[in-house]
Scaffold this active site. Structure first.
Site, PDB file in Angstrom:
ATOM      1  N   GLU A  92       4.949   2.920  -1.718  1.00  0.00           N
ATOM      2  CA  GLU A  92       4.080   3.248  -2.885  1.00  0.00           C
ATOM      3  C   GLU A  92       2.930   4.625  -2.463  1.00  0.00           C
ATOM      4  O   GLU A  92       2.354   4.255  -1.714  1.00  0.00           O
ATOM      5  CB  GLU A  92       3.315   2.052  -3.323  1.00  0.00           C
ATOM      6  CG  GLU A  92       2.657   2.231  -4.578  1.00  0.00           C
ATOM      7  CD  GLU A  92       1.720   1.046  -5.057  1.00  0.00           C
ATOM      8  OE1 GLU A  92       2.241  -0.046  -4.667  1.00  0.00           O
ATOM      9  OE2 GLU A  92       0.836   1.386  -5.869  1.00  0.00           O
ATOM     10  N   LYS A  96      -1.062  -2.686   2.424  1.00  0.00           N
ATOM     11  CA  LYS A  96      -1.637  -1.305   2.408  1.00  0.00           C
ATOM     12  C   LYS A  96      -1.666  -0.904   3.671  1.00  0.00           C
ATOM     13  O   LYS A  96      -1.608  -1.502   4.968  1.00  0.00           O
ATOM     14  CB  LYS A  96      -3.222  -1.479   1.941  1.00  0.00           C
ATOM     15  CG  LYS A  96      -3.528  -2.042   0.599  1.00  0.00           C
ATOM     16  CD  LYS A  96      -3.250  -0.844  -0.515  1.00  0.00           C
ATOM     17  CE  LYS A  96      -3.695  -1.224  -1.727  1.00  0.00           C
ATOM     18  NZ  LYS A  96      -3.296  -0.470  -2.972  1.00  0.00           N
ATOM     19  N   LYS A 151       2.803  -6.981  -0.869  1.00  0.00           N
ATOM     20  CA  LYS A 151       2.599  -5.544  -0.594  1.00  0.00           C
ATOM     21  C   LYS A 151       1.547  -5.366   0.450  1.00  0.00           C
ATOM     22  O   LYS A 151       0.444  -6.226   0.427  1.00  0.00           O
ATOM     23  CB  LYS A 151       2.052  -4.925  -1.958  1.00  0.00           C
ATOM     24  CG  LYS A 151       1.366  -3.579  -1.984  1.00  0.00           C
ATOM     25  CD  LYS A 151       1.361  -3.078  -3.430  1.00  0.00           C
ATOM     26  CE  LYS A 151       0.051  -2.411  -3.634  1.00  0.00           C
ATOM     27  NZ  LYS A 151      -0.025  -1.856  -5.039  1.00  0.00           N
ATOM     28  N   GLY A 160      -2.174  -3.797 -10.294  1.00  0.00           N
ATOM     29  CA  GLY A 160      -3.668  -4.200 -10.613  1.00  0.00           C
ATOM     30  C   GLY A 160      -4.741  -3.574 -10.194  1.00  0.00           C
ATOM     31  O   GLY A 160      -4.627  -2.786  -9.643  1.00  0.00           O
ATOM     32  N   LYS A 176       0.123   0.306 -14.311  1.00  0.00           N
ATOM     33  CA  LYS A 176      -0.996  -0.628 -14.999  1.00  0.00           C
ATOM     34  C   LYS A 176      -1.581   0.255 -16.145  1.00  0.00           C
ATOM     35  O   LYS A 176      -1.902   1.367 -16.273  1.00  0.00           O
ATOM     36  CB  LYS A 176      -2.166  -0.178 -13.848  1.00  0.00           C
ATOM     37  CG  LYS A 176      -1.491  -0.228 -12.316  1.00  0.00           C
ATOM     38  CD  LYS A 176      -2.663   0.086 -11.375  1.00  0.00           C
ATOM     39  CE  LYS A 176      -2.615   0.025 -10.263  1.00  0.00           C
ATOM     40  NZ  LYS A 176      -3.525   0.250  -8.998  1.00  0.00           N
ATOM     41  N   ASP A 184       1.831   0.249   0.688  1.00  0.00           N
ATOM     42  CA  ASP A 184       1.170   1.270  -0.606  1.00  0.00           C
ATOM     43  C   ASP A 184       0.080   2.120   0.479  1.00  0.00           C
ATOM     44  O   ASP A 184      -0.931   1.535   1.039  1.00  0.00           O
ATOM     45  CB  ASP A 184       0.241   0.582  -1.525  1.00  0.00           C
ATOM     46  CG  ASP A 184      -0.323   1.249  -2.263  1.00  0.00           C
ATOM     47  OD1 ASP A 184      -0.128   2.444  -2.595  1.00  0.00           O
ATOM     48  OD2 ASP A 184      -0.829   0.628  -3.456  1.00  0.00           O
ATOM     49  N   ASP A 233       2.364   5.620  -8.099  1.00  0.00           N
ATOM     50  CA  ASP A 233       1.543   4.934  -8.713  1.00  0.00           C
ATOM     51  C   ASP A 233       0.309   5.866  -9.365  1.00  0.00           C
ATOM     52  O   ASP A 233       0.540   6.295 -10.464  1.00  0.00           O
ATOM     53  CB  ASP A 233       0.676   4.042  -7.827  1.00  0.00           C
ATOM     54  CG  ASP A 233      -0.602   3.414  -8.258  1.00  0.00           C
ATOM     55  OD1 ASP A 233      -1.406   3.580  -9.232  1.00  0.00           O
ATOM     56  OD2 ASP A 233      -1.315   2.256  -7.516  1.00  0.00           O
ATOM     57  N   SER A 250      -0.936  -8.119  -3.349  1.00  0.00           N
ATOM     58  CA  SER A 250      -1.313  -6.954  -2.701  1.00  0.00           C
ATOM     59  C   SER A 250      -2.472  -7.204  -1.649  1.00  0.00           C
ATOM     60  O   SER A 250      -3.464  -7.769  -2.145  1.00  0.00           O
ATOM     61  CB  SER A 250      -1.787  -5.912  -3.772  1.00  0.00           C
ATOM     62  OG  SER A 250      -2.343  -4.929  -3.054  1.00  0.00           O
TER      63      SER A 250
HETATM   64  O1  OSB Z   1      -3.259   1.101  -5.362  1.00  0.00           O
HETATM   65  O2  OSB Z   1      -2.331  -0.660  -6.417  1.00  0.00           O
HETATM   66  C1  OSB Z   1      -3.339   0.184  -6.036  1.00  0.00           C
HETATM   67  C2  OSB Z   1      -6.072  -2.060  -6.340  1.00  0.00           C
HETATM   68  C3  OSB Z   1      -7.490  -0.982  -6.685  1.00  0.00           C
HETATM   69  C4  OSB Z   1      -6.971   0.337  -6.888  1.00  0.00           C
HETATM   70  C5  OSB Z   1      -5.778   0.514  -6.420  1.00  0.00           C
HETATM   71  C6  OSB Z   1      -4.709  -0.241  -6.216  1.00  0.00           C
HETATM   72  C7  OSB Z   1      -5.115  -1.565  -6.031  1.00  0.00           C
HETATM   73  C8  OSB Z   1      -4.300  -2.869  -5.413  1.00  0.00           C
HETATM   74  C9  OSB Z   1      -4.683  -4.290  -5.914  1.00  0.00           C
HETATM   75  O3  OSB Z   1      -3.345  -2.663  -4.833  1.00  0.00           O
HETATM   76  C10 OSB Z   1      -3.807  -4.793  -6.992  1.00  0.00           C
HETATM   77  C11 OSB Z   1      -4.647  -6.186  -7.419  1.00  0.00           C
HETATM   78  O4  OSB Z   1      -4.326  -7.365  -6.723  1.00  0.00           O
HETATM   79  O5  OSB Z   1      -4.973  -5.952  -8.468  1.00  0.00           O
HETATM   80 MG    MG Z   2      -1.096   1.828  -5.462  1.00  0.00          MG
END
Ligand code: OSB
Ligand code: MG
Length: 369
Positions: A213, A163, A161, A290, A262, A188, A238, A135
């Site tokens: 996402e 952002k 992924k 995560g 998660k 995302d 999510d 991510s």
């Molecule tokens: O939206 O998935 C998310 C991290 C913190 C809060 C929200 C998200 C995330 C990540 C990182 O996308 C995922 C990771 O590598 O742990």
């Molecule tokens: Mg997310």
């Protein structure tokens, strides 16, 4: 099984590279480690709440309060026979999924160690290795973003992924797709858009994304259902799925086609498993997200990903993506885009190094029966 002693520690870890999403960013994390002792067993869990309430509302501080004053006192000295019964000891406390997940994860590790098997086996996992992905935070310099993706592709990761946020969406996605025509890419938004942005978001349909996402409000199903009728790109939820009941509402209202599960967001492995099984039975794609977990939480996420229902590559990468030195041994590494599940070891499969944890601990509290 009986817990005699719960030790809660606020542990700080710096990210070697700051992470930025539409609603939140971080360069250091404070997670609460949970150590359970009883029956001659020591087991571990991690509460991976962010320090700020911009993702789900909970923070490290709210979790500290709920864990210390309500959850830990409800479980010490009580008999329980499996992690579901353990969770019922504190079910009077509503919500607060991150706080619950830290304790509940430790109960699964405790049960796994009591039963002499791996956490993966305790959860019912069957995959020998998990499908890993990365991510990537918002990186406005597109040359740097592409170089970062290239680095992870070279390391063997097969799904990326990125952002997105208003002002950083169609053009960066186009640039990534042009440079990596065959890569599994998804975006995302962390709830940064509104239904009025539907025409803008539809432009993303041109780039063959695996999914988008959580484009809309964190607590909305109706608008996501409407948006899904207007876009061909599958919607993944999510933030909006916090319970099995939410997953049922998502399926019934057709608010998306994929769930990012998660354990920290949904209160633990029990709820995560139930959501995954419900989703799989209804043709909904499932993958594991995560929270930049430290080694304890990351080991737990690997075990969760080993369940058959987790059929898509998720966000659980090697810990070297975030940390120079993790708090467990050996290091958690992805090779060729996969992390091997350590089923030959009992419990988490990666052991906490107490000296490294102590060196990073800001506060500790011990709750005894
Ligand atoms: O939206 O998935 C998310 C991290 C913190 C809060 C929200 C998200 C995330 C990540 C990182 O996308 C995922 C990771 O590598 O742990
Ligand atoms: Mg997310």
């Amino acid at each position: 099984m009986k817990i005699e002693r719960v030790t809660l520690s606020v542990v700080v870890m710096s990210l070697h590279t700051p992470f930025k999403a539409s609603t939140h960013g971080a360069d250091a994390l404070r997670h609460i480690l949970v150590k359970l002792e009883g029956d001659g067993i020591t087991a571990w869990g991690e509460c991976a709440a962010p320090t700020e309430p911009y993702y789900m509302g909970e923070t490290t501080e709210t979790c500290w309060h709920i864990m210390k004053d309500f959850l830990a006192p409800a479980v010490v000295g009580k008999e329980w026979s499996d992690p579901y019964e353990f969770a019922r000891l504190y079910e009077r406390t509503k919500g607060n999924g991150f706080a619950k997940s830290g304790l509940e994860m430790a109960a699964w590790d405790f049960a796994a160690r009591a039963n002499g098997r791996s956490l993966s086996a305790e959860l019912g996992g069957t995959r020998p290795e998990i499908l890993s992905g990365v991510s990537l935070g918002i990186q406005r310099d597109l040359d740097k973003l592409i170089a970062t993706i290239q680095k992870y592709v070279d390391q063997g990761y097969r799904r990326v992924k990125m952002k997105i946020a208003p002002g950083f969406d169609v053009e960066p996605v186009r640039a990534v797709r042009e440079r990596f025509p065959d890569l599994a890419v998804m975006a995302d938004a962390n709830s940064a858009y509104r239904l009025a942005d539907a025409d803008h978001l539809r432009q993303l349909d041109a780039f063959d994304l695996m999914m988008i996402e959580q484009p809309l409000e964190w607590d909305d199903m109706v608008n996501h259902a409407q948006l899904q009728t207007m876009m061909t790109t599958p919607i993944c939820l999510d933030e909006s799925v916090r319970t099995v009941a939410d997953a049922r509402r998502m399926i019934d209202s057709k608010a998306g086609k994929v769930i990012n599960i998660k354990a920290p967001r949904v209160g633990g492995f029990g709820e995560a498993k139930a959501i995954a099984e419900l989703a799989a039975a209804n043709g909904i794609g499932v993958w594991c997200g995560g929270m930049h977990e430290f080694g304890v939480g990351r080991a737990g996420a690997v075990a969760l990903c080993s369940l058959a229902a987790f059929d898509l590559p998720g966000d659980i990468s090697g810990s070297d993506k975030y940390f120079d030195e993790d708090i467990v041994e050996p290091v958690i590494l992805a090779e060729n885009g996969a992390i091997r599940v350590p089923t030959e070891r009992v419990g988490l499969g990666w052991e906490p190094v107490e000296g490294r944890i102590a060196a990073r601990t800001l506060a500790t509290d011990v709750i005894t029966a």
